[in-house]
Scaffold this motif. Structure first.
Motif, PDB file in Angstrom:
ATOM      1  N   VAL A 167       0.846  -1.198   0.000  1.00  0.00           N
ATOM      2  CA  VAL A 167       0.000   0.000   0.000  1.00  0.00           C
ATOM      3  C   VAL A 167       0.879   1.245   0.000  1.00  0.00           C
ATOM      4  CG1 VAL A 167      -1.753   1.275   1.261  1.00  0.00           C
ATOM      5  CG2 VAL A 167      -1.836  -1.208   1.197  1.00  0.00           C
ATOM      6  N   ALA A 171       1.183   4.094  -2.846  1.00  0.00           N
ATOM      7  CA  ALA A 171       0.988   5.505  -2.501  1.00  0.00           C
ATOM      8  C   ALA A 171       2.168   6.342  -2.998  1.00  0.00           C
ATOM      9  CB  ALA A 171       0.822   5.661  -0.994  1.00  0.00           C
ATOM     10  N   ILE A 174       1.939   6.865  -6.721  1.00  0.00           N
ATOM     11  CA  ILE A 174       0.968   7.903  -7.089  1.00  0.00           C
ATOM     12  C   ILE A 174       1.534   9.290  -6.774  1.00  0.00           C
ATOM     13  CG2 ILE A 174      -1.343   8.774  -6.642  1.00  0.00           C
ATOM     14  CD1 ILE A 174      -2.087   5.856  -6.004  1.00  0.00           C
ATOM     15  N   LEU A 175       2.214   9.401  -5.638  1.00  0.00           N
ATOM     16  CA  LEU A 175       2.821  10.689  -5.306  1.00  0.00           C
ATOM     17  C   LEU A 175       3.864  11.066  -6.369  1.00  0.00           C
ATOM     18  CD1 LEU A 175       3.049  13.039  -3.384  1.00  0.00           C
ATOM     19  CD2 LEU A 175       4.671  11.732  -2.013  1.00  0.00           C
ATOM     20  N   LEU A 178       2.155  12.314  -9.350  1.00  0.00           N
ATOM     21  CA  LEU A 178       1.636  13.659  -9.098  1.00  0.00           C
ATOM     22  C   LEU A 178       2.757  14.693  -9.221  1.00  0.00           C
ATOM     23  CD1 LEU A 178      -1.178  14.675  -8.342  1.00  0.00           C
ATOM     24  CD2 LEU A 178      -0.528  14.590  -5.963  1.00  0.00           C
ATOM     25  N   ALA A 181       3.542  15.412 -12.659  1.00  0.00           N
ATOM     26  CA  ALA A 181       2.542  16.217 -13.372  1.00  0.00           C
ATOM     27  C   ALA A 181       2.726  17.710 -13.129  1.00  0.00           C
ATOM     28  CB  ALA A 181       1.130  15.786 -12.961  1.00  0.00           C
ATOM     29  N   ARG A 192       0.348  23.698 -14.152  1.00  0.00           N
ATOM     30  CA  ARG A 192      -0.370  22.848 -13.196  1.00  0.00           C
ATOM     31  C   ARG A 192       0.461  22.708 -11.932  1.00  0.00           C
ATOM     32  NH1 ARG A 192      -2.094  17.640 -16.726  1.00  0.00           N
ATOM     33  NH2 ARG A 192       0.100  17.161 -16.493  1.00  0.00           N
ATOM     34  N   MET A 193      -0.136  22.954 -10.808  1.00  0.00           N
ATOM     35  CA  MET A 193       0.505  22.758  -9.504  1.00  0.00           C
ATOM     36  C   MET A 193       1.879  23.428  -9.441  1.00  0.00           C
ATOM     37  SD  MET A 193      -0.508  18.814  -8.717  1.00  0.00           S
ATOM     38  CE  MET A 193      -0.113  18.147 -10.314  1.00  0.00           C
ATOM     39  N   PHE A 195       2.350  26.478  -8.152  1.00  0.00           N
ATOM     40  CA  PHE A 195       2.341  27.420  -7.032  1.00  0.00           C
ATOM     41  C   PHE A 195       2.858  28.799  -7.459  1.00  0.00           C
ATOM     42  CE2 PHE A 195       2.349  23.222  -5.295  1.00  0.00           C
ATOM     43  CZ  PHE A 195       1.477  23.296  -4.219  1.00  0.00           C
ATOM     44  N   GLU A 447       1.363   9.985 -19.265  1.00  0.00           N
ATOM     45  CA  GLU A 447       0.243  10.882 -19.549  1.00  0.00           C
ATOM     46  C   GLU A 447       0.309  11.387 -20.986  1.00  0.00           C
ATOM     47  OE1 GLU A 447       0.224  14.701 -17.756  1.00  0.00           O
ATOM     48  OE2 GLU A 447      -1.859  15.079 -18.290  1.00  0.00           O
TER      49      GLU A 447
ATOM     50  N   ALA B  34      -2.869  19.379  -3.615  1.00  0.00           N
ATOM     51  CA  ALA B  34      -2.868  19.254  -5.070  1.00  0.00           C
ATOM     52  C   ALA B  34      -4.216  19.657  -5.643  1.00  0.00           C
ATOM     53  CB  ALA B  34      -2.521  17.823  -5.472  1.00  0.00           C
ATOM     54  N   TYR B  54      -5.859  14.388 -15.424  1.00  0.00           N
ATOM     55  CA  TYR B  54      -4.876  13.442 -14.891  1.00  0.00           C
ATOM     56  C   TYR B  54      -4.440  13.792 -13.467  1.00  0.00           C
ATOM     57  CZ  TYR B  54      -0.208  11.165 -14.930  1.00  0.00           C
ATOM     58  OH  TYR B  54       0.911  10.473 -14.636  1.00  0.00           O
ATOM     59  N   PRO B  55      -4.066  15.051 -13.179  1.00  0.00           N
ATOM     60  CA  PRO B  55      -3.672  15.347 -11.792  1.00  0.00           C
ATOM     61  C   PRO B  55      -4.821  15.152 -10.802  1.00  0.00           C
ATOM     62  CG  PRO B  55      -3.528  17.326 -13.156  1.00  0.00           C
ATOM     63  CD  PRO B  55      -3.812  16.196 -14.070  1.00  0.00           C
ATOM     64  N   LEU B  58      -5.101  11.551  -9.986  1.00  0.00           N
ATOM     65  CA  LEU B  58      -4.015  11.149  -9.092  1.00  0.00           C
ATOM     66  C   LEU B  58      -4.264  11.630  -7.672  1.00  0.00           C
ATOM     67  CD1 LEU B  58      -0.930  11.879 -11.349  1.00  0.00           C
ATOM     68  CD2 LEU B  58      -1.903   9.665 -10.774  1.00  0.00           C
ATOM     69  N   ALA B  59      -4.726  12.873  -7.540  1.00  0.00           N
ATOM     70  CA  ALA B  59      -4.949  13.411  -6.202  1.00  0.00           C
ATOM     71  C   ALA B  59      -5.998  12.574  -5.469  1.00  0.00           C
ATOM     72  CB  ALA B  59      -5.378  14.866  -6.295  1.00  0.00           C
ATOM     73  N   LEU B  61      -6.732   9.424  -6.051  1.00  0.00           N
ATOM     74  CA  LEU B  61      -6.129   8.127  -5.739  1.00  0.00           C
ATOM     75  C   LEU B  61      -5.229   8.227  -4.511  1.00  0.00           C
ATOM     76  CD1 LEU B  61      -5.164   6.556  -9.181  1.00  0.00           C
ATOM     77  CD2 LEU B  61      -6.632   5.571  -7.423  1.00  0.00           C
ATOM     78  N   LEU B  62      -4.458   9.310  -4.453  1.00  0.00           N
ATOM     79  CA  LEU B  62      -3.534   9.484  -3.338  1.00  0.00           C
ATOM     80  C   LEU B  62      -4.306   9.602  -2.030  1.00  0.00           C
ATOM     81  CD1 LEU B  62      -0.461   9.806  -2.833  1.00  0.00           C
ATOM     82  CD2 LEU B  62      -0.850  12.257  -2.751  1.00  0.00           C
ATOM     83  N   PHE B  65      -5.586   6.198  -1.011  1.00  0.00           N
ATOM     84  CA  PHE B  65      -4.601   5.340  -0.359  1.00  0.00           C
ATOM     85  C   PHE B  65      -4.237   5.859   1.033  1.00  0.00           C
ATOM     86  CE2 PHE B  65      -4.201   3.381  -4.472  1.00  0.00           C
ATOM     87  CZ  PHE B  65      -4.016   2.058  -4.130  1.00  0.00           C
TER      88      PHE B  65
END
Lengths: 499, 160, 324
Positions: A167, A171, A174-175, A178, A181, A192-193, A195, A447, B34, B54-55, B58-59, B61-62, B65
């Protein structure tokens, strides 16, 4: 197709004193920058490009190629000694290589890495020479759906990189996806993301993430436990691999060479997958998979061989199609154009000296690297005798200089500090960074190819199943997923019932 | 970014693996961060994905989990929380941050010295004389190696 | 956000570091920022002229790659640099298009830069996969219009030369195609060679080898006259698309406020570089020619920049793609 005659001609080109010297310089410089954390071949080749103005094209490319595979060798040295992966490829080497070093077997790990790489390099060079043109035309059939399927397969394999809970590994994957991305959306360019940090517009830099997550976090952790700081904990046992090590490694090296050679041919940077694929394979077929992550010599031998084989065969798309599969190769295209050679499928016919000379020099370069590296092992291992209280500030210095020079950006250096914090935090909660790194590398490719597939197929998802290669890869991924999940589900159920 | 030293009332809530519980919380927090960053991005459809598709996937899914980890931590026994050594963390990361801000204006020698000396403070058996000598040696080495031998565009001295 | 204020303080410090005397400029190495990764076509151009300019100026001109965000990161660095002539920018056509493409640009293209001179104009080619049915440009346009839902047009990412040229092509034939973006020219060319996509328009530096190797089909070159290296290839005007004459032009910029004598010295060194036989020879190998002396001036460059911003604005707005 007179391969032998061509190779002989190539040897004639590569063995001229000038080209031999350039090959040696390239291999030496490459090893050095590979060893220095953060300083990658891209920055170095870029800096040395002007120097190649005054050389002929063959000499220039021989030197640049030497830097490239020299850096692959050197990168594993740092990964093994101080758990600092400078290159995508050496992330895997940290897993078991650094554990071996902690057990006092740094010499064995370095030796196996060098020998495995040399063997793989020789085989892959032959593959380039004999099969290059044929393989390149097959690899051209790889379109977006195939790459997507390949990346999915790679991600499923990433779960195997972790030694702890599934698990948590998922995780981290996936991080990693992310984090991959972060940056500008490929189709629209929308940030995207990010900041609102402009330096994040092109995404997080691999070196910044790897050095922070692995290197800096590792240093902070080592400082916490004075008794096991660095590699000093264990007494150094032997400088060279034992006969037993070599016997254990033989089969993994063979398999790694094959995997690396095949993946390296793909022009979509398939070589990045090679060490991971080899590690996954070795761990899956090992009799005692629990040894992996705790200093298993197969976990060093296979991936190192795969990595070097991939590094060699990734020249195939460049030399036969004129297409650079990764940023280093893109620089070589720059070097070729500066020399007036326009890369393309015709290079092999118009410049046979260049093509065959480079192939011959790859083999010579690999031989030189072994000759340079084996005697160096003693020196490297002795480096670990420098007290850790002195070693770690020096490591930090080299990391920061290296990271700064990649883009001449202080923000990248700040990023190292930030990801050092993140890496430290993650280990405090029992998360392992290796699956995250792989997902970070594969995520954007996945992606990109997913969306490209759907664009080209006008939104028809059957495109992944209608094409045999992509279907096959997805089936393998599904099978591997079952293999990975089943034992863990069983175990979990058992644990839960015991409660 | 993981929050520092979380105090989870382990026994009280019946949490059997505080480390996993806290880890799950961290994942949830990252997922939320995110989602907040990408809230304005268009999602599109599965066939014609927008930048946010897509993000966002993922967010979620994260976060999922994270919840799985937290749920598991109530069922299965596991490790406790580890202590954070804030002093080392601050010294090492602070040294890097100083270097980052100093390198362009103060040059390699001064910012490198600051980096090595500040980070050396984190060591538990600090010997000043040795550290100073070693730092000087490493700086000479890096000046020769990076700006000179490798010709990297690094200022050596402060720009005046 | 404290990072930013400290960064501002650091910038402030460097501003205080004292303006150099314009008369004896340059007294220390000049940094030429290239807003793209090392080894690319723009970097190559920069390194070629930097070498020659170093000799003229008597001080090293050091190329520094500040890649990212379609060249706007590096350009932003120079826009905010001390206007003393020790930091200059070498940018291509993107300097004009980013003014429209990026709606939140951290600098004003026309107000924050001092033009120094134009460098070169790299031609582009309209190419297709090898087995594409159209024989010539006329057939291509007919085919594309008839099959506009099927034809795919590759580019190397938002803001890249191939993206701009693709927009121009769609604008010229008044047809919207499915554009397939890639990360860089390499992967895009790979899929074109592998017949995964149909069309692309890109610089000769990227396409000449593939055209000569018969890996792809070429339809036209975007220059006014035919190229020596691809003599059989008609120009866009000959092929009936006069509006598509375009080139990836490069120019040198200094931050606004750089003293006039310094700009003159830089411009003079640039003109000398462009007349340098080695530079001319290397440019020829890249498939391009240096700009003549009268174009490598601040005034000609400024005029060209303004014209290009005005030319691209409606095209980019019509295409509706922005980079932020």
């Amino acid at each position: 197709m007179d391969v032998l005659g061509n190779l002989a001609m190539g040897m004639g080109v590569a063995l001229t004193p000038l080209n031999l010297g350039l090959c040696l310089i390239g291999a030496l410089v490459g090893t050095m920058i590979g060893v220095l954390p953060g300083l990658g071949p891209i920055a170095t080749i870029a800096m040395l490009l002007p120097l190649t103005f005054s050389l002929d094209a063959t000499g220039a490319l021989i030197m640049l190629a030497g830097i490239y595979y020299g850096a692959q060798y050197g990168g594993s040295t740092t990964a093994i000694l101080v758990n600092m992966p400078g290159e995508t490829s050496s992330v895997v080497t940290t897993l078991d290589g650094h554990q071996m070093a902690r057990q006092g077997r740094a010499g064995a790990a370095l030796g196996i890495a060098a020998l495995g790489s040399f063997f793989a390099g020789c085989v892959a060079t032959l593959a380039v020479a004999i099969l290059g043109p044929i393989l390149a035309s097959v690899a051209k059939e790889f379109g977006a759906p195939e790459y997507f399927a390949l990346m999915v397969l790679g991600l499923v394999g990433a779960t195997v990189l972790a030694s702890g809970s599934i698990v948590k590994a998922v995780a981290m994957i996936i991080l990693g996806l992310l984090l991959g991305a972060v940056g500008s959306d490929i189709e629209t360019g929308t940030p995207r993301m990010t900041f609102d940090i402009p330096q994040l517009a092109d995404g997080i830099n691999f070196t910044v993430l790897a050095i922070g997550l692995f290197g800096v976090a590792e240093i902070i952790r080592n400082l916490e436990n004075p008794e096991e700081r660095g590699v000093l904990g264990a007494k150094i046992r032997g400088l060279l691999p034992t006969w037993q090590d070599i016997k254990t490694s033989a089969a993994p090296v063979l398999r790694g060479t094959f995997l690396g050679s095949v993946l390296g041919i793909l022009p979509g940077n398939g070589a990045v997958l090679a060490p991971y694929a080899s590690y996954t394979l070795e761990k899956k077929i090992a009799r005692e998979p629990q040894r992996f992550g705790r200093g298993a010599v197969e976990g060093v031998a296979g991936p190192e061989a795969a990595n070097n084989a991939g590094a060699q065969t990734s020249f195939i798309p460049l030399l036969t199609l004129g297409i650079p599969p990764n940023p280093v190769m893109a620089l070589m295209v720059g070097a070729m154009t500066i020399q007036g050679i326009i890369p393309g499928p015709q290079v092999m016919d118009t410049n046979p000296q260049l093509f065959w000379g480079m192939i011959a020099s790859m083999w010579l370069g690999n031989a030189m690297l072994v000759v340079i590296n084996l005697p160096m092992i003693g020196l490297w291992v002795r480096l670990l005798m420098v007290p850790y209280r002195l070693l770690y500030p020096a490591i930090l210095l080299f990391c920061c200089i290296g990271v700064f020079t990649v883009n001449n950006s202080y923000v990248d250096v700040l990023g190292v500090a930030f990801f050092g914090l993140v890496g430290y935090g993650l280990t405090k909660f029992g998360f392992e960074p290796a699956p995250l790194m792989l997902a970070f590398v594969l995520g954007p490719l996945m992606e990109e190819n997913l969306r490209r597939s759907l664009l080209i197929s006008r939104g028809d998802p059957m495109v992944f199943l209608n094409r045999p290669i992509s279907l096959g890869l997805l089936l393998v991924a599904a099978a591997l997923l079952l293999l990975v999940v089943m034992p863990s589900v069983k175990k979990r159920r058992k644990e839960a019932f015991q409660e | 970014m993981p929050p520092p030293q979380m105090k989870v009332p382990a026994a009280g809530l019946g949490i059997r693996s505080p480390r996993n519980f806290a880890g799950g919380l961290v994942l949830l927090a990252i997922a939320a961060l995110a989602l907040w960053q990408i809230q304005d991005l268009s999602v599109g459809t599965a066939m014609r994905m927008g930048p946010g598709y897509y993000p966002r996937l993922l967010a979620f899914l994260l976060g999922f989990f994270g919840l799985v980890l937290m749920a598991g931590s109530v069922v299965v026994h596991g490790d406790g929380l580890e202590r954070w050594r804030v002093k080392n963390l601050v010294l090492v990361l602070g040294a890097i941050v100083i270097f980052a801000f100093a390198i362009r204006t103060l040059g390699l020698v001064l910012s490198g010295a600051a980096l090595m000396l500040v980070s050396a403070l984190a060591s538990h058996d600090l010997r000043w004389r040795e550290v100073l000598l070693f730092t000087a040696g490493m700086l000479v080495f890096s000046v020769i190696l990076f700006p000179i031998a490798l010709n990297l565009p690094l200022p050596i001295w402060p720009r005046l | 956000m404290t990072f930013r204020s400290i960064a501002l303080a650091a910038v402030g410090l460097s501003v205080l570091a004292g303006p150099a005397m314009a008369q004896n400029y340059p007294t220390r190495p000049v940094t030429m920022v290239v807003p793209f990764a090392a080894g690319g076509p723009t970097d190559t151009v920069a390194r070629l002229i930097a070498q020659s300019m170093s000799q003229t100026l008597g001080q090293q001109v050091v190329v520094e790659n500040v890649g990212g965000a379609g060249g706007t990161l590096g350009a932003g660095r120079v826009a905010k640099a001390e206007p003393d002539g020790y930091t200059v920018l070498l940018h291509h056509i993107g300097q004009a298009t980013s003014a429209t493409l990026y709606r939140k640009l951290p600098y004003k293209t026309l107000e924050d830069f001092q033009t120094v001179g134009l460098v070169t104009d790299v031609p582009m080619t309209i190419v297709a996969r090898k087995d594409f049915p159209a024989k010539d440009m006329k057939e291509l346009v007919e085919y594309v219009k008839a099959n506009k839902d099927k034809v795919t047009l590759a580019n190397a990412g938002v803001g890249s030369a191939s993206h701009l040229c693709g927009m121009l092509f769609q604008d010229a034939i008044k047809t919207q195609l499915t554009t397939v973006p890639y990360k860089g020219t390499g992967p895009a060319m790979n899929d074109l060679v592998g017949s995964q996509v149909d069309l692309m328009c890109d610089q000769t530096t990227n396409t000449t080898g593939q055209i000569k190797g018969n890996a792809i089909k070429a339809y036209a070159v975007t220059t006014k006259d035919r190229l020596a290296s691809l003599g059989d290839l008609p120009t866009v005007a000959e092929a009936g698309l006069a509006g598509m004459t375009v080139g990836v032009w490069h120019g040198v910029y200094a931050p606004k406020g750089t003293p006039a004598p310094v700009v003159e010295k830089l411009s003079g060194a640039l003109q000398t570089a462009l007349a340098d036989q080695t530079v001319i020879a290397r440019f020829a190998e890249l498939g391009t020619t240096p700009e003549p002396k009268e174009r490598a001036t601040p005034a000609a460059h400024d005029q060209h920049l303004r014209a290009e911003i005005a030319r691209w604005k409606p095209i980019i707005e019509a295409a509706g793609t922005f980079a932020d």
